[in-house]
Design a protein around this motif. Structure first.
Motif, PDB file in Angstrom:
ATOM      1  N   PRO A 221      29.697  22.026  27.003  1.00 16.12           N
ATOM      2  CA  PRO A 221      29.237  21.515  28.303  1.00 16.12           C
ATOM      3  C   PRO A 221      30.257  20.578  28.958  1.00 16.12           C
ATOM      4  CG  PRO A 221      27.916  20.591  26.505  1.00 16.12           C
ATOM      5  CD  PRO A 221      28.770  21.674  25.913  1.00 16.12           C
ATOM      6  N   GLY A 222      30.996  19.819  28.140  1.00 14.02           N
ATOM      7  CA  GLY A 222      31.990  18.877  28.690  1.00 14.02           C
ATOM      8  C   GLY A 222      33.071  19.612  29.454  1.00 14.02           C
ATOM      9  N   ILE A 223      33.621  20.646  28.837  1.00 18.22           N
ATOM     10  CA  ILE A 223      34.705  21.396  29.477  1.00 18.22           C
ATOM     11  C   ILE A 223      34.173  22.159  30.697  1.00 18.22           C
ATOM     12  CG2 ILE A 223      36.356  23.288  29.133  1.00 18.22           C
ATOM     13  CD1 ILE A 223      37.257  21.105  27.416  1.00 18.22           C
ATOM     14  N   PHE A 224      32.958  22.695  30.555  1.00 14.32           N
ATOM     15  CA  PHE A 224      32.356  23.408  31.693  1.00 14.32           C
ATOM     16  C   PHE A 224      32.243  22.459  32.895  1.00 14.32           C
ATOM     17  CE2 PHE A 224      28.489  24.012  34.184  1.00 14.32           C
ATOM     18  CZ  PHE A 224      28.736  25.268  34.721  1.00 14.32           C
ATOM     19  N   SER A 225      31.721  21.266  32.653  1.00  9.03           N
ATOM     20  CA  SER A 225      31.495  20.330  33.760  1.00  9.03           C
ATOM     21  C   SER A 225      32.813  19.885  34.384  1.00  9.03           C
ATOM     22  CB  SER A 225      30.739  19.086  33.285  1.00  9.03           C
ATOM     23  OG  SER A 225      29.642  19.465  32.525  1.00  9.03           O
ATOM     24  N   LEU A 226      33.791  19.570  33.533  1.00  5.36           N
ATOM     25  CA  LEU A 226      35.084  19.132  34.061  1.00  5.36           C
ATOM     26  C   LEU A 226      35.696  20.208  34.952  1.00  5.36           C
ATOM     27  CD1 LEU A 226      36.749  17.560  30.886  1.00  5.36           C
ATOM     28  CD2 LEU A 226      36.294  16.378  33.019  1.00  5.36           C
ATOM     29  N   THR A 227      35.676  21.457  34.455  1.00  4.37           N
ATOM     30  CA  THR A 227      36.306  22.533  35.217  1.00  4.37           C
ATOM     31  C   THR A 227      35.534  22.801  36.510  1.00  4.37           C
ATOM     32  OG1 THR A 227      36.755  23.481  33.061  1.00  4.37           O
ATOM     33  CG2 THR A 227      37.302  24.843  34.938  1.00  4.37           C
TER      34      THR A 227
END
Ligand code: ASP
Length: 449
Positions: A221-227
């Motif tokens: 979820p962290g990488i999804f949100s950042l991107t």
């Protein structure tokens, strides 16, 4: 649960976890494109993405300093006598320099051949560039004075108040590194007496790796949100106008990634680059999502130790230094960006000026911290040192480059992180510090993410 949800969950649980991050990246790009900022403003959906992304980044950043400190102390102390340390140190600097020089040559050649900056000047939005000038003034103050820059890197008293005129995180990290290297060397030279301290830092290191494992549970979820947030904010619109510039940088980075590293690996070691790349895929994906080599460092170390079979001695010395100082992707980007700006301003690029740009790019990139956009800030050093642009012109030039720096940053960070692992693997292979069997047997690899 409805059947299609059951199937989705089963697929989700069944596929390898590194694929989750990959899907998060792709999903992030799609969601960002589908839900862009509204008239330049975020909506509550974007605010939620921002919150989740920043929470992930902050958690990772929390472990970077203890990780760097403990890794370097253990690394230097375990390299023991100063001869082995010196040998590995010299090799490390040599490989990092070689790779960066190649990156700069690729960047300059591509920029000169394709001339991405010709005729771009009329695209500059003058109103916006006025707004940027304040920022540029600050950047210039911080980077234009080389003796001052060097003085900022020398660690002083840890209790002294931080001078707010300096480049915060950027100088702090270099200061920490230098102080730790000096103390590491001292611990290595005092012999057996160092045991309690080294044992202490071994526990700190093990604990930071454990915390990394915990944080990686929310990597998807962290990488999804950042991107998604980044794409929603920057969009791909500007790329249409500056597409030649962007594609020249991406082509340069691709050459570095697919040609230079495999060649260096082939010439200087006995490993297969495909196995190494496979071993560090998670680190590459985290680098792309976070645009920060420092934030990716825990994952890079985990991939290199647990899968690529690089000894912890080499990893803990070579990787933290690389994450802070080896920025070949950044050097490549900076040389293209500066030539692009010179072309936009019709500045004649004499051979001497080109060499100067190259040298400044090597210096500026290695003083960039492993954090988002650091490379675009230290680029002021090159603009000042080589092109001698007026204040207004630097401001306008930055508008062009800032416009979609984040996307370019994500790609160059992947290159920066990959080259750290490549150099660590090559040195480990030369020094008999590589478990070749582990590297080539992906069946036994442990989960990293
Ligand atoms: N974001 C890059 C890194 O962390 C540095 C840069 O801005 O080029 O490696």
């Amino acid at each position: 649960m409805k059947l299609h949800w059951q199937i989705l969950v089963a697929i989700g649980l069944g596929i390898k976890r590194n694929w989750h991050i990959f899907l998060a990246l792709i999903g992030g790009v799609i969601v960002g494109l589908l839900f862009p900022f509204q008239q330049g403003d975020s909506t509550s959906f974007h605010d939620a993405l921002y919150f989740a992304g920043q929470a992930f980044i902050k958690l990772i950043q929390m472990i970077v300093v203890p990780l760097v400190v403990s890794a370097i102390i253990i690394g230097i102390a375990s390299l023991g006598d100063s001869r082995q340390l010196g040998k590995i140190g010299i090799k490390m600097v040599g490989y990092y320099l070689l790779i960066t020089v190649i990156a700069v040559i690729i960047g300059i050649t591509l920029a000169l051949v394709t001339s991405p900056g010709k005729g771009i000047k009329h695209k500059i939005d003058v109103q916006q560039s006025n707004l940027a000038q304040e920022k540029v003034e600050m950047i210039k103050e911080n980077t234009s004075n080389i003796p001052g820059l060097i003085l900022n890197m020398i660690p002083g008293s840890p209790l002294a108040e931080e001078d707010s005129s300096q480049n915060g995180m950027e100088t702090t990290m270099v200061q920490i590194l230098l102080a730790v290297i000096i103390f590491g060397a001292a611990f290595a030279s005092i012999g057996e007496v160092n045991r309690p301290v080294v044992a202490f830092f071994e526990s700190v290191f093990a604990a930071t790796m454990k915390v990394t494992d915990w944080i990686m549970v929310i990597a998807t979820p962290g990488i999804f949100s950042l991107t998604a947030y980044t794409v929603a904010k920057t969009g791909l619109g500007t790329i249409k106008e500056l597409w030649v510039y962007a594609s020249v940088i991406l082509l340069g980075l691709a050459l570095q990634f697919f040609v230079t590293y495999p060649l260096v690996i082939k010439l200087f070691s006995k490993i297969k680059f495909t196995s190494l790349y496979q071993a560090i895929t998670e680190a590459m994906m985290v680098a792309f999502g976070t645009a920060s080599s420092s934030a990716t460092l825990p994952v890079t170390i985990a991939c290199c130790e647990r899968r690529a079979g690089i000894s912890s001695k080499v990893c803990s010395f070579v990787l933290p230094l690389g994450a802070t100082m080896n920025m070949d992707g950044t050097a490549l980007f900076q040389s293209i960006a500066v030539i692009f700006i010179a072309q936009a301003y019709d500045i004649t690029l004499s051979p001497l000026l080109i060499v100067l740009i190259g040298i400044f790019a090597i210096i500026a990139s290695s003083t960039s911290a492993g954090i988002p956009s650091a490379g675009v800030i230290t680029m002021a050093l090159i603009l000042q040192g080589s092109l001698k642009l007026s204040f207004e012109e630097v401001g306008q030039a930055y508008i062009l480059v800032f416009a979609f720096d984040r996307l370019v940053d994500m790609f160059r960070t992947v290159v920066n992180v990959t080259s750290d692992a490549v150099v660590a693997a090559v040195i480990a292979s030369n020094e008999n510090e590589l478990d070749q069997e582990l590297l080539e047997n992906n069946e036994v690899w442990k989960e990293v993410v």
